[in-house]
Design an enzyme around this catalytic site. Structure first.
Site, mmCIF file in Angstrom:
data_model
loop_
_atom_site.group_PDB
_atom_site.id
_atom_site.type_symbol
_atom_site.label_atom_id
_atom_site.label_comp_id
_atom_site.label_asym_id
_atom_site.label_seq_id
_atom_site.Cartn_x
_atom_site.Cartn_y
_atom_site.Cartn_z
ATOM 1 N N ASP A 128 0.837 -1.199 0.000
ATOM 2 C CA ASP A 128 0.000 0.000 0.000
ATOM 3 C C ASP A 128 0.871 1.248 0.000
ATOM 4 O OD1 ASP A 128 -1.960 1.873 0.340
ATOM 5 O OD2 ASP A 128 -2.739 1.085 2.225
ATOM 6 N N HIS A 135 -9.491 -0.320 -7.392
ATOM 7 C CA HIS A 135 -9.107 0.800 -6.537
ATOM 8 C C HIS A 135 -7.899 1.563 -7.089
ATOM 9 C CE1 HIS A 135 -8.884 2.948 -2.699
ATOM 10 N NE2 HIS A 135 -7.585 2.708 -2.668
#
Length: 429
Positions: free
Chosen positions: A243, A337
């Site tokens: 991330d 995403h």
């Protein structure tokens, strides 16, 4: 959560070397020891020369590892805790000014807080009634950052100095916000690579508030500890995903323009400052973990193993948004995403995300209360966070596995110069 998330691992800023002798004539001074740590350019895994304040002046001080010796500087152009590397532990705290407290009390509080932050970030004890919690430790990359909420300006009679960029965030359909854990007059971010150093700073800041302010909410987080992996790498979140691949980097020519208020920006007291959006994002881990790895990767748009885009290459290879498979389907799904959050899909909107994970136990219904303490920095949230979140709100595949539970927006002024405190230009201007 956006694809542009966590700063790259970087060598923390360290203090310049000091050469002064111990004024008491009792050996090498603690300040000199800290300076030596900065001069040696320590890296993880090597022995450092800094020392915590456990040893008395007459004792031989044992050297710290570089984890404890690493030091961030309090004074500077920008406040600490924005471009510094991720720390292992963090505390986020919002305060409301006490009834009857105004501009004068707020100025005195920020003066106390700034001095405490300066001392603790140098590995020194706090000025009054130090708890000794961090007595054996060095600075441990401690950073303490201060910001002002929308309500602060009304409480202090400074409404005319409230930035338009601090206007309340719009409502999003995915919000399930707890007002008691949102916003606040004042916001403090604490990060350190040692849990006790972080807690020590938290207690000192809370004690310094005295009768001037009370805690509105507090959240505690963590990240992977420095040195836990064989080499520096982008962090993983509690979903197991890498991330932060597309986070803006300070080396990029337009980094300051996107993240910090310019020196001649408005209002003047915010020059070299930034705006922090803070969101507590619950991850619905039981639902997420029922998905296959392939399904998880389609939701994110990146491989779980190494963070590479589903279109191929390595983690840093540019995502090919048009690539299709043998059946003509997009390799990176249209609602992935990572596709939705790309700056080039949002008019160039960018934000520097510097989050912490959290785990606050198990809910009464038996599900983990865990997720991300999302913190993002930008020169203007209306050009950073807001357009990206609006687009996510309209069709992000990840939205069914997360829930935004609290929110705050804070104006974080530039760093304090030597002899000054954070926010002095606002409170004394």
């Amino acid at each position: 959560m956006a694809d542009q998330s966590i700063p790259e691992a970087r060598t923390p800023r360290t203090a310049p070397a000091q050469t002064e002798a111990d004024p008491a004539g009792e050996g090498i001074s603690r300040r000199r020891l800290l300076g030596t740590a900065g001069a040696t350019g320590l890296v993880l895994g090597t022995a450092g020369a800094a020392v915590g304040y456990a040893a008395s002046p007459t004792e031989a001080a044992a050297p710290l590892t570089s984890l404890g010796a690493d030091r961030a500087m309090f004074h500077g152009k920008h406040q600490p805790g924005i471009t510094d590397g991720l720390q292992a532990r963090g505390h986020l705290v919002a305060f409301d000014l006490a009834a009857g407290a105004g501009r004068k009390e707020a100025a005195a509080l920020l003066r106390r807080w700034s001095e405490t932050a300066r001392r603790l970030m140098a590995g020194e004890p706090s000025t009054h009634d130090d708890t000794d919690v961090a007595r054996d430790a060095g600075p441990s990359s401690l950073t303490i950052t201060f910001g002002f909420g929308h309500s602060f300006f009304g409480r202090t009679g400074l409404e005319k100095q409230r930035p338009t960029a601090l206007d309340p965030l719009p409502e999003f359909s995915s919000d399930h916000l707890d007002k008691k854990r949102s916003n606040g007059d004042l916001w403090v971010q604490i990060g350190a690579n040692d849990a006790l150093v972080a807690f020590h700073a938290l207690r000192a800041i809370q004690k310094d508030a005295g009768s001037a302010a009370r805690v509105r909410w507090q959240m505690n987080g963590f990240n992977r500890s420095p040195g836990a992996t064989a080499h520096p790498m982008t962090a993983r979140n509690l979903m197991g995903q890498i991330d932060g691949t597309r986070n803006p980097k300070p080396s990029e020519p337009d980094f300051d323009q996107r993240i910090f208020v310019p020196e001649k920006g408005a209002p003047a007291w915010m020059e070299n400052g930034s705006y922090a959006v803070v969101r507590r994002i619950r991850m619905l881990l039981d639902d997420w973990e029922k998905l296959s790895v392939k399904a998880q990767e389609d939701v994110i748009g990146r491989r779980k193993s190494d963070g590479a885009a589903l279109s191929g290459g390595t983690e840093t290879t540019a995502m090919d948004l048009e690539k299709t498979d043998a059946k003509g389907n997009l390799v990176v799904p249209i609602n992935a995403h990572a596709r939705i959050t790309r700056p080039d899909q949002n008019g160039g909107a960018a934000m520097l995300r510097r989050p912490f994970s959290f785990h606050d136990g198990i809910d009464p219904d038996g599900v983990p209360d865990a997720g991300l303490l999302f913190i993002c920095w930008q020169a203007d949230p209306l050009r950073g966070f807001v357009p990206v979140q609006r687009k996510l709100d309209r069709g992000d595949a990840l939205s069914q596995f997360i829930r935004h539970e609290s929110s705050g927006l804070f104006a974080v002024p530039g760093g304090a110069a030597e002899g000054q405190y954070v926010g002095q230009k606002l409170l004394e201007g």
